[in-house]
Design an enzyme around this catalytic site. Sequence first.
Site, PDB file in Angstrom:
ATOM      1  N   HIS A  96       0.922  -1.334   0.110  1.00  0.00           N
ATOM      2  CA  HIS A  96      -0.044  -0.005   0.118  1.00  0.00           C
ATOM      3  C   HIS A  96       0.659   1.370  -0.030  1.00  0.00           C
ATOM      4  O   HIS A  96       0.298   2.327  -0.427  1.00  0.00           O
ATOM      5  CB  HIS A  96      -0.997   0.035   1.185  1.00  0.00           C
ATOM      6  CG  HIS A  96      -0.452   0.222   2.495  1.00  0.00           C
ATOM      7  ND1 HIS A  96      -0.126  -0.770   3.598  1.00  0.00           N
ATOM      8  CD2 HIS A  96      -0.112   1.472   3.015  1.00  0.00           C
ATOM      9  CE1 HIS A  96       0.150  -0.123   4.563  1.00  0.00           C
ATOM     10  NE2 HIS A  96       0.429   1.203   4.286  1.00  0.00           N
ATOM     11  N   ASP A 126       0.145  -7.445   1.404  1.00  0.00           N
ATOM     12  CA  ASP A 126       0.454  -6.189   1.457  1.00  0.00           C
ATOM     13  C   ASP A 126       2.245  -6.066   1.568  1.00  0.00           C
ATOM     14  O   ASP A 126       2.611  -5.127   2.395  1.00  0.00           O
ATOM     15  CB  ASP A 126      -0.127  -5.682   2.751  1.00  0.00           C
ATOM     16  CG  ASP A 126       0.104  -4.071   2.788  1.00  0.00           C
ATOM     17  OD1 ASP A 126       0.188  -3.463   1.697  1.00  0.00           O
ATOM     18  OD2 ASP A 126       0.064  -3.442   3.861  1.00  0.00           O
ATOM     19  N   SER A 151       4.502   2.446   7.793  1.00  0.00           N
ATOM     20  CA  SER A 151       4.440   1.243   7.110  1.00  0.00           C
ATOM     21  C   SER A 151       5.642   0.839   6.015  1.00  0.00           C
ATOM     22  O   SER A 151       6.376   1.570   5.650  1.00  0.00           O
ATOM     23  CB  SER A 151       3.163   1.444   6.105  1.00  0.00           C
ATOM     24  OG  SER A 151       2.149   1.876   7.002  1.00  0.00           O
TER      25      SER A 151
END
Length: 845
Positions: free
Chosen positions: A91, A121, A195
Amino acid sequence: MGKWNRFTNKGIVALITAFMVVSSVGTVSSYAAEVNAEVPQVIEKASPSVVAIIGKPTSDADKAWEKNRYNLAHGTGVIVESNGVIVTNAHVVKDMKNIAVVTSDGKTYNGRATNIDEESDLALVKIDAAGLTPAKIAASSSDIKVGETVAAIGTPISFALRNSVTVGIVSGIDRSVNSQYQLIQTDAAINPGNSGGALINMKGEVIGINTMKYADFGVENLGFAIPVDTLKYVLKHFQLYGKVKRPYLGLELEESWEAVVGLPSSTGLRVAYVDPDSPAAKAGLKQDDLLVSIGSSKLKTTVDFNEALKKYLPNETVSLTIQSGSSEVSKSITLGEAHSQETQWTQNSDDDSLDADRGKTKIGDSHYGWSMKYPAGLVKNHQSDDGDVVSFVDAKGEFSLSIRVDNQQSDELSPSALLSKLASDDEDEYDYDYDYSGAPSTILERQYVKREGSPYAKVVGRSGDDGYVQTRGYLHKGSLYTLHLFVNKEHYNNDFKQNSYNDLLDSFQPVFDGKDPSLKDISVYSSGNTTFKNEYGLSFDLPANWEQGGYTSGSSFFSDDYSQMVRVNVTSASSGDTLKAWVDRQRKQFEAVYVPKYRSVKEPEELTLAGVPALKVAYSSSLGSKWMEGYSLFFIKDKYKYEVEFTYPQETDGDEVKELLDTLASSIKVDKDNMDKELGFIQDLDELLDPNRTITYKNEKYKYSLQIPESWSSSKSYSYDNKDQSSKTFFFTGGYLIVQADPKATYESLVKDEDAAQKKSHDSDNEYTFTDSEVNLFDDVKAKQYVVNYESDEVPYKETIYIFRKNNISYTVILRIDEAVQTAANEARLNKAFESMKFLDGGKK
């Protein structure tokens, strides 16, 4: 005595606590000192393997915003190979262009996403580098212990905070929040930008890739990371196949209630759907079977299912344990391969710089013909759909500027009139979304500036108590360019800043030089096509002036004059259904509505849409006045049936129709990855439609009931009293049935009024004809019947009116049907609905 006891109790507790602290202080202090000494060493060892990632996000919703130099996205990555292979979250880079990677020593590299796997992911980014320090990856997720100290390294909140460190513990393992696979839970702070970063243990090993933070009111320290087993699984597949090769069974599975709410589940996964011709279908799995295990892996949740499939590759044979009814059976199944979208990477078409406006020192609009200086701190805030209004803000928040272009002005407007207009502009003419600050409350300066080439009117004043607004107006070739600069009070009185604001305004020119390479064009005006998308993965192009309908759940699109329409209908394909059978049903339903004289349907034409076989059907219909024509495009893909219908007036230019239909058909695409992840089975109501099925309508107040076709719609008469049901209308295409009840009017008075109304209509128009007669209804009810045949607005129709009295209530019932839909079946349904009328007596029929 009470006070002494409370004091003594507190003292005893204090003594016991002090004793415990003294007894354990050596252990606690020793452990804390050990951890505190450990963390800096671990971070120093692991940090060179962690990088910061920044790039330009793409946005389908607002391409203009995508080009904003301050619109950047960032995240974190972990070096896994010394030659510049970096793992991060999918993402982070999925919709990112012009990637730049910054290593811990401050070096910057251009990067590109080479592999993306949204299911896990995880993604890979490659930079051209050598001699980098790869991270040390932990051996197995099974070695991770709840309570062990961990550190998260990443780029939280701002890119300026890259390589930030937070420390915590492993709070839980085998979590599955919004993920297909198991996750690690940690209380180490995970914030936006973290992230893709590393979650490391006190050996300096990466045990997970940080992926998300659970954010809600009152929730603290709840972050998650992808465990090392999943990381290794994905990296291995990237290396061997370039993508993750996932097995495919062809099942949609449903968890038990216990599993959904987090309780231990005692049952397997219910089979909610089986894809036709899938491995599961060939093995004999059926809806409502329970999937108990795959190989030796017991299944209670969908995460268990996905984790179990990680052990296998497509084309391998596995054993499934199925509970069908009360018995358990084992089935051998050869796995297929799940669809996986290939990674497609495209750099920015202009250059690979992070700064979308590098080299641009001016900004303007080529369509509306204006330009001005473009200081680095100027950020476009919003722009109207047509581009006639645009607003800017200063990156530091010191001022806002809006520019409005009105093409309906006259160059003959005098300087006096222009100044007066600027000083008294109606605020309601402007949209506050564009930061217009309104006319000044107190005028401080007003003058007409005779500048060579582009003179302008200027008004300066206070804007309430917040600051100051300077408004300038330029007249040029029939257009009025109005600039509003709002400055906060604290900045306005700074002479240096005020000079910079005036310099910006002075640079405005009502011209645009398209040959100037330093001039950035922000025009959004387009005479081309716009791509529309929906939640079913469908996309197609329509002319730029078309709009999406606001009252049809996003399923209809209209031309600017609303004469043409594209309607989209998406439903699930039932097991065994075919494209031909579906189209045949739709044709028969259409033909059943209209008599042959008022409709036309051509034979289906074969074509290809979205990569699959499709059928195109041309048709036309009318109620008697204007004819509407259209095409319906039918195709089935990924378990869903798509119908795209284009309708237009018969008199529409044929070349225009062909061009739009060609654009529509050639641009239709279905992207499974863009489907709403929560989509389930959507029943096609037409498959269940029975036009003769009826439901009971009962009116207790006016003592009657009717059997009305279920497919009809209904409406009450307009009334201030929502409980008034004296008039009820039931509609169908091309007709209606109305029941009016009046306990006060007599039968004789209603007949007298209707006689007069019918005769008046006939006297006014000889084409209006009617017959009247006395008839008996419902065995014993005397009634007056009027039968009207007329053509209203070129729509011929038949109307039958009945007036009668029953149970001290007078009724007027009107049956209308247009000639265009006066088929035997439609007329029979209308008459049958009226003949079903029954009367209630004290609540009984």
